[in-house]
Write a protein that holds these residues in place. Sequence first.
Motif, PDB file in Angstrom:
ATOM      1  N   ARG A   1     -14.350   4.913   1.455  1.00 25.44           N
ATOM      2  CA  ARG A   1     -14.717   6.094   0.672  1.00 25.44           C
ATOM      3  C   ARG A   1     -13.812   6.289  -0.548  1.00 25.44           C
ATOM      4  O   ARG A   1     -13.983   7.236  -1.303  1.00 25.44           O
ATOM      5  N   ASP A   2     -12.809   5.400  -0.677  1.00 26.08           N
ATOM      6  CA  ASP A   2     -11.866   5.460  -1.789  1.00 26.08           C
ATOM      7  C   ASP A   2     -11.129   6.807  -1.824  1.00 26.08           C
ATOM      8  O   ASP A   2     -10.986   7.433  -2.879  1.00 26.08           O
ATOM      9  N   GLN A   3     -10.652   7.219  -0.644  1.00 25.88           N
ATOM     10  CA  GLN A   3      -9.928   8.482  -0.515  1.00 25.88           C
ATOM     11  C   GLN A   3      -8.473   8.198  -0.129  1.00 25.88           C
ATOM     12  O   GLN A   3      -8.180   7.852   1.019  1.00 25.88           O
ATOM     13  N   THR A   4      -7.592   8.320  -1.086  1.00 22.25           N
ATOM     14  CA  THR A   4      -6.182   7.987  -0.879  1.00 22.25           C
ATOM     15  C   THR A   4      -5.543   8.865   0.190  1.00 22.25           C
ATOM     16  O   THR A   4      -4.747   8.387   1.007  1.00 22.25           O
ATOM     17  N   ALA A   5      -5.882  10.137   0.209  1.00 22.66           N
ATOM     18  CA  ALA A   5      -5.285  11.052   1.187  1.00 22.66           C
ATOM     19  C   ALA A   5      -5.602  10.629   2.613  1.00 22.66           C
ATOM     20  O   ALA A   5      -4.752  10.745   3.509  1.00 22.66           O
TER      21      ALA A   5
ATOM     22  N   THR B   1     -13.959  -1.269  -4.802  1.00 23.18           N
ATOM     23  CA  THR B   1     -13.475   0.083  -4.509  1.00 23.18           C
ATOM     24  C   THR B   1     -11.962   0.140  -4.729  1.00 23.18           C
ATOM     25  O   THR B   1     -11.229  -0.765  -4.317  1.00 23.18           O
ATOM     26  N   GLY B   2     -11.501   1.199  -5.336  1.00 20.44           N
ATOM     27  CA  GLY B   2     -10.098   1.274  -5.737  1.00 20.44           C
ATOM     28  C   GLY B   2      -9.107   0.992  -4.623  1.00 20.44           C
ATOM     29  O   GLY B   2      -8.179   0.192  -4.790  1.00 20.44           O
ATOM     30  N   GLU B   3      -9.276   1.624  -3.448  1.00 23.76           N
ATOM     31  CA  GLU B   3      -8.324   1.456  -2.357  1.00 23.76           C
ATOM     32  C   GLU B   3      -8.352   0.054  -1.769  1.00 23.76           C
ATOM     33  O   GLU B   3      -7.382  -0.376  -1.150  1.00 23.76           O
ATOM     34  N   LEU B   4      -9.448  -0.660  -1.926  1.00 21.42           N
ATOM     35  CA  LEU B   4      -9.519  -2.052  -1.482  1.00 21.42           C
ATOM     36  C   LEU B   4      -9.012  -2.993  -2.568  1.00 21.42           C
ATOM     37  O   LEU B   4      -8.239  -3.916  -2.289  1.00 21.42           O
ATOM     38  N   ALA B   5      -9.440  -2.762  -3.795  1.00 24.08           N
ATOM     39  CA  ALA B   5      -9.071  -3.664  -4.889  1.00 24.08           C
ATOM     40  C   ALA B   5      -7.560  -3.706  -5.106  1.00 24.08           C
ATOM     41  O   ALA B   5      -6.998  -4.760  -5.414  1.00 24.08           O
TER      42      ALA B   5
END
Length: 330
Positions: A137-141, A202-206
């Motif tokens: 979900r690209d949710q850092t928190a 996705t940012g958190e994966l990339a």
Amino acid sequence: MALRLVEIYHPDTDEALEVPDDTYDVLGHWTYAIDDDQRVDRVLLEVEETESFLDWVDDTVVTEYRVVLQSVEATLPRPEVEAEEDDEDAEDDNEVSVARVGRAELYEYARDATDVSGYYYSLIALSVVVAAGGMLRDQTAVVIGAMVIAPLIGPNLALALGTTLGDPDLLGRSAWANLTGVGLALGGSLGLGAAMTVDPTTGELAVRTVIGLPDIALAAAAGAAGALAVTRGGATGLVGVMVAVALLPPVVATGLLFGAGHPGAALRAGLLTVTNVVSLNLAAVCTFLLLGVRPRDWRDVAQARTSTRIALALWGSALIVLALLLWRFA
């Protein structure tokens, strides 16, 4: 000033311990018989002196004994802070100058940290689910929340401690705890990756597929901070999150990407995981050595020296190879 109350239980036929006041700054010493067969000596010391004092007890009490070490939250009246001694006294071989908890407390921490129970596996599994959800979900928190759950600091610090002390039993238990924990995390994330739609952009994966020197520095700082926290007897909760930053997200990213059929990105995330593990353990071992963590017996010291040299050579060589790979494929 951190204090420890050392209780030495020994046969009542023994005399009370004569603690050398010229060697240890004894803040309190009480002795009495607790039954017909047993006597207890209670000695209040600063935490830095406990390791040397316990070694002295082992040399002095020739009969069977049991030591109980307790952390003291406070004592009244407060102990007076004495002025620093001159350099000549500080260089005395009997002077204790290591500002850390004793070897016994480190061993107790490592024993608890390598207890691979159902609770340990449950936390690993739950942290994988939370981390995978946050990445997809690209949710850092949410990913940070997973790192709070993951119990990864203990086994890794126990591995570094076992290496420093040259303890084969501790090395085996900590290696097993690490392998099973990482294996469960990787297997769980593989299954989630195969069952869900995974977008490698996705940012958190990339971000877990890009490796550089800052990642090595981050993992090394986490390992050093973890070793410092343990040897000072402090809370490791926040430091554990930092260690999990270096370990949990890359492992989960590797599994998700492999499970979803993105081998190239998965291999880069896997390389980041290996790099972080090497950097973290190398830094933790070096920190333990700098803080003077050593076995007591001279035979164990020789074994530990060999073990540490081999480990440092292996971890260092692996880190150099990984750094070259990073440079080559950057």
